[in-house]
Write a protein that holds these residues in place. Structure first.
Motif, mmCIF file in Angstrom:
data_model
loop_
_atom_site.group_PDB
_atom_site.id
_atom_site.type_symbol
_atom_site.label_atom_id
_atom_site.label_comp_id
_atom_site.label_asym_id
_atom_site.label_seq_id
_atom_site.Cartn_x
_atom_site.Cartn_y
_atom_site.Cartn_z
ATOM 1 N N PHE A 81 32.320 81.715 -20.840
ATOM 2 C CA PHE A 81 31.474 82.916 -20.811
ATOM 3 C C PHE A 81 32.287 84.146 -20.410
ATOM 4 O O PHE A 81 31.811 84.985 -19.645
ATOM 5 C CB PHE A 81 30.286 82.737 -19.847
ATOM 6 N N SER A 82 33.539 84.221 -20.875
ATOM 7 C CA SER A 82 34.452 85.328 -20.553
ATOM 8 C C SER A 82 34.648 85.505 -19.055
ATOM 9 O O SER A 82 34.862 86.614 -18.560
ATOM 10 C CB SER A 82 33.964 86.651 -21.150
ATOM 11 N N MET A 83 34.518 84.421 -18.302
ATOM 12 C CA MET A 83 34.700 84.492 -16.839
ATOM 13 C C MET A 83 35.684 83.414 -16.426
ATOM 14 O O MET A 83 35.681 82.334 -17.032
ATOM 15 C CB MET A 83 33.400 84.105 -16.122
ATOM 16 N N LYS A 84 36.438 83.707 -15.386
ATOM 17 C CA LYS A 84 37.271 82.630 -14.844
ATOM 18 C C LYS A 84 36.449 81.899 -13.769
ATOM 19 O O LYS A 84 35.990 82.514 -12.796
ATOM 20 C CB LYS A 84 38.565 83.193 -14.245
ATOM 21 N N LEU A 85 36.259 80.606 -13.972
ATOM 22 C CA LEU A 85 35.499 79.804 -13.006
ATOM 23 C C LEU A 85 36.487 78.931 -12.235
ATOM 24 O O LEU A 85 37.479 78.467 -12.814
ATOM 25 C CB LEU A 85 34.494 78.903 -13.727
ATOM 26 N N SER A 86 36.211 78.685 -10.959
ATOM 27 C CA SER A 86 37.149 77.873 -10.174
ATOM 28 C C SER A 86 37.158 76.419 -10.647
ATOM 29 O O SER A 86 38.138 75.710 -10.455
ATOM 30 C CB SER A 86 36.816 77.952 -8.683
ATOM 31 N N ALA A 87 36.069 75.981 -11.257
ATOM 32 C CA ALA A 87 35.980 74.627 -11.839
ATOM 33 C C ALA A 87 34.858 74.649 -12.875
ATOM 34 O O ALA A 87 33.915 75.440 -12.752
ATOM 35 C CB ALA A 87 35.689 73.599 -10.759
ATOM 36 N N PRO A 88 34.930 73.784 -13.892
ATOM 37 C CA PRO A 88 33.900 73.807 -14.944
ATOM 38 C C PRO A 88 32.626 73.064 -14.530
ATOM 39 O O PRO A 88 32.216 72.110 -15.159
ATOM 40 C CB PRO A 88 34.595 73.111 -16.121
ATOM 41 N N ILE A 114 21.032 78.745 -4.710
ATOM 42 C CA ILE A 114 22.019 78.209 -5.677
ATOM 43 C C ILE A 114 22.906 79.350 -6.184
ATOM 44 O O ILE A 114 24.084 79.156 -6.453
ATOM 45 C CB ILE A 114 21.391 77.403 -6.852
ATOM 46 N N CYS A 115 22.321 80.546 -6.259
ATOM 47 C CA CYS A 115 23.129 81.689 -6.707
ATOM 48 C C CYS A 115 24.204 82.009 -5.665
ATOM 49 O O CYS A 115 25.392 82.064 -5.978
ATOM 50 C CB CYS A 115 22.224 82.896 -6.943
ATOM 51 N N GLU A 116 23.749 82.178 -4.430
ATOM 52 C CA GLU A 116 24.701 82.527 -3.358
ATOM 53 C C GLU A 116 25.771 81.461 -3.168
ATOM 54 O O GLU A 116 26.959 81.760 -3.044
ATOM 55 C CB GLU A 116 23.931 82.680 -2.044
ATOM 56 N N GLY A 117 25.343 80.203 -3.152
ATOM 57 C CA GLY A 117 26.273 79.092 -2.913
ATOM 58 C C GLY A 117 27.311 78.988 -4.016
ATOM 59 O O GLY A 117 28.512 78.844 -3.744
ATOM 60 N N MET A 118 26.882 79.073 -5.268
ATOM 61 C CA MET A 118 27.815 78.913 -6.387
ATOM 62 C C MET A 118 28.736 80.127 -6.512
ATOM 63 O O MET A 118 29.929 79.995 -6.818
ATOM 64 C CB MET A 118 27.052 78.673 -7.692
ATOM 65 N N LYS A 119 28.180 81.300 -6.259
ATOM 66 C CA LYS A 119 28.989 82.533 -6.332
ATOM 67 C C LYS A 119 30.139 82.454 -5.314
ATOM 68 O O LYS A 119 31.278 82.802 -5.613
ATOM 69 C CB LYS A 119 28.082 83.718 -6.001
ATOM 70 N N ARG A 120 29.816 81.960 -4.145
ATOM 71 C CA ARG A 120 30.811 81.839 -3.064
ATOM 72 C C ARG A 120 32.009 80.986 -3.494
ATOM 73 O O ARG A 120 33.128 81.226 -3.079
ATOM 74 C CB ARG A 120 30.125 81.184 -1.857
ATOM 75 N N VAL A 121 31.762 79.948 -4.309
ATOM 76 C CA VAL A 121 32.858 79.047 -4.696
ATOM 77 C C VAL A 121 33.375 79.312 -6.116
ATOM 78 O O VAL A 121 34.146 78.530 -6.668
ATOM 79 C CB VAL A 121 32.434 77.555 -4.563
ATOM 80 N N GLY A 122 32.923 80.407 -6.718
ATOM 81 C CA GLY A 122 33.438 80.785 -8.046
ATOM 82 C C GLY A 122 32.891 79.944 -9.190
ATOM 83 O O GLY A 122 33.559 79.764 -10.213
ATOM 84 N N MET A 123 31.694 79.435 -9.013
ATOM 85 C CA MET A 123 31.027 78.689 -10.096
ATOM 86 C C MET A 123 29.653 79.331 -10.344
ATOM 87 O O MET A 123 29.278 80.279 -9.647
ATOM 88 C CB MET A 123 30.898 77.208 -9.730
ATOM 89 N N VAL A 124 28.917 78.808 -11.321
ATOM 90 C CA VAL A 124 27.724 79.530 -11.780
ATOM 91 C C VAL A 124 26.483 78.619 -11.811
ATOM 92 O O VAL A 124 26.587 77.462 -12.209
ATOM 93 C CB VAL A 124 28.003 80.103 -13.201
ATOM 94 N N PRO A 125 25.301 79.156 -11.433
ATOM 95 C CA PRO A 125 24.073 78.358 -11.555
ATOM 96 C C PRO A 125 23.304 78.669 -12.840
ATOM 97 O O PRO A 125 23.319 79.804 -13.330
ATOM 98 C CB PRO A 125 23.249 78.840 -10.359
#
Ligand SMILES: Cc1cc2nc3c(=O)[nH]c(=O)nc-3n(C[C@H](O)[C@H](O)[C@H](O)COP(=O)(O)O)c2cc1C
Length: 347
Positions: A81-88, A114-125
């Motif tokens: 999604f044109s974003m760098k994620l820390s893990a898929p 889930i938004c706050e938690g995933m954002k913190r670790v560079g992943m997406v909900p």
């Protein structure tokens, strides 16, 4: 993340969640056995076999290690999604956590956590949707509060309702929009004031042409389905049987993944969910050709236990396990994870 063993982390999260839930039993091994047929509840439909099979079939795949190599650090990051994620790794869309898990925790707290938690670790909900107004309003609020961080999954309602929900979703500039086309088979959503309908390729084409963010079709379980999603202009599909909640006795997502990925052959991104319970499971799905994985029920349990902290801890646990598997199987990057790195005992 707390420096404690993964097993301890999971036990702590489940113990805490169990005190706050009276429908989901918070099993440490979340495999659909205890909750067979429990709906309302977290179970698979009918015999519950669809959910159970997702977990069971994934366990039939083994990792093949190759550990004579340089002492390198692995890189679990990926671009989607044109974003760098820390893990898929993504949180799967889940709506109505209050009723299905039997908790006072509500939709607004859940989507925000889930938004706050995933954002913190560079992943997406991903966010879910449902017939109750709060099931749509809660993700809208989370998107608004977090500058569009997240992927909204709209159900296949009538054109009019989809249009209305699409417009409101797009006003928050989400990362992407998905539609769980398999929800057309959810019988309890047929007899409501806003009944769910089946969508044709033409219907999906119209939706994808109206939005300027990636469109994801969730609920693909066959090459035929993938072909139609491709025709409709989808950026990605989610190979998923909805956690076994729509059709009893359906095949598991891992059983159809390899064929679907071979057909897609890079023309769309392929995400997958169903029974993924560890970073090793993520590794297996990537080896079979997926670009990313969604995890559902365990993130709800983590969120009920510890809110955004629980979500972030669980996501980090999966990421660390994925890194361990990569190091043992000699994969420096996500791109190095290939079919030779697993042994598939279905074959
Ligand atoms: C209680 C519950 C609610 C769900 N709600 C949605 C939803 O609103 N939209 C959707 O696309 N999928 C929904 N799903 C399916 C999940 O997104 C996912 O496909 C499924 O849970 C498989 O993953 P798991 O085995 O990791 O839980 C729901 C699943 C559960 C258990």
């Amino acid at each position: 993340m707390k420096e404690i063993g993964y097993e301890v982390l999971i036990m702590e999260l489940h113990e805490k969640a169990r005190e706050k839930m009276n429908v989901c039993k918070g099993c440490k091994n979340c495999n659909g056995e205890v909750c067979r047929g429990l709906n309302p509840g977290p179970g698979g439909k009918g015999s519950g076999e669809g959910f159970v099979r997702n977990v069971k079939m994934l366990q039939n795949i083994g990792l093949v290690y190759d550990c004579i190599h340089e002492d390198y650090e692995v890189d679990t990051s990926t671009e989607l999604f044109s974003m760098k994620l820390s893990a898929p790794i993504f949180v799967a869309p889940i709506a109505n956590v209050t009723q299905h898990f039997g908790t006072e925790y509500n939709e607004y707290l859940y989507t925000n956590d889930i938004c706050e938690g995933m954002k913190r670790v560079g992943m997406v909900p991903f966010y879910g949707d449902g017939v109750n107004e709060a099931f749509f309003k809660a993700p809208m609020k989370a998107l608004e509060a977090h500058d569009g961080y997240g992927i909204m999954t709209i159900k296949p309602w009538s054109d009019e309702i989809v249009e209305m929900k699409l417009q409101e979703t797009m006003s928050h500039k989400p990362i992407a929009v998905a539609m769980d086309v398999d929800a057309s088979g959810l019988v309890h959503l047929k007899n409501t004031a806003t009944p769910i309908v089946f969508k044709s390729v033409e219907d999906l084409k119209k939706i994808s042409s109206k939005i300027d963010v990636p469109f994801i079709v969730k609920g693909i379980m066959s090459v035929e389905g993938a072909k139609k999603a491709l025709e409709a202009g989808a950026y990605a599909i989610v190979v998923s049987n909805h956690g076994g909640r729509v059709l009893d006795n359906c095949v598991s997502s891992v059983e159809v993944l390899e064929d679907i990925c071979a057909f897609v052959n890079g023309r769309m991104k392929v995400l997958v969910d169903g029974g993924i319970r560890s970073g090793n499971d993520v590794f297996k799905m990537l080896a079979l050709g997926a670009d990313g994985c969604l995890v559902g029920r365990p993130f709800v349990v983590a969120a009920i236990a510890e809110g955004a902290d629980g979500v972030a801890s669980l996501a980090e646990k999966y990421q660390k396990e994925l890194a361990e598997a990569m190091r043992m199987c000699n994969c420096r990057t996500i791109q190095d994870i290939s079919i030779e790195k697993v042994k598939n005992f279905h074959k």
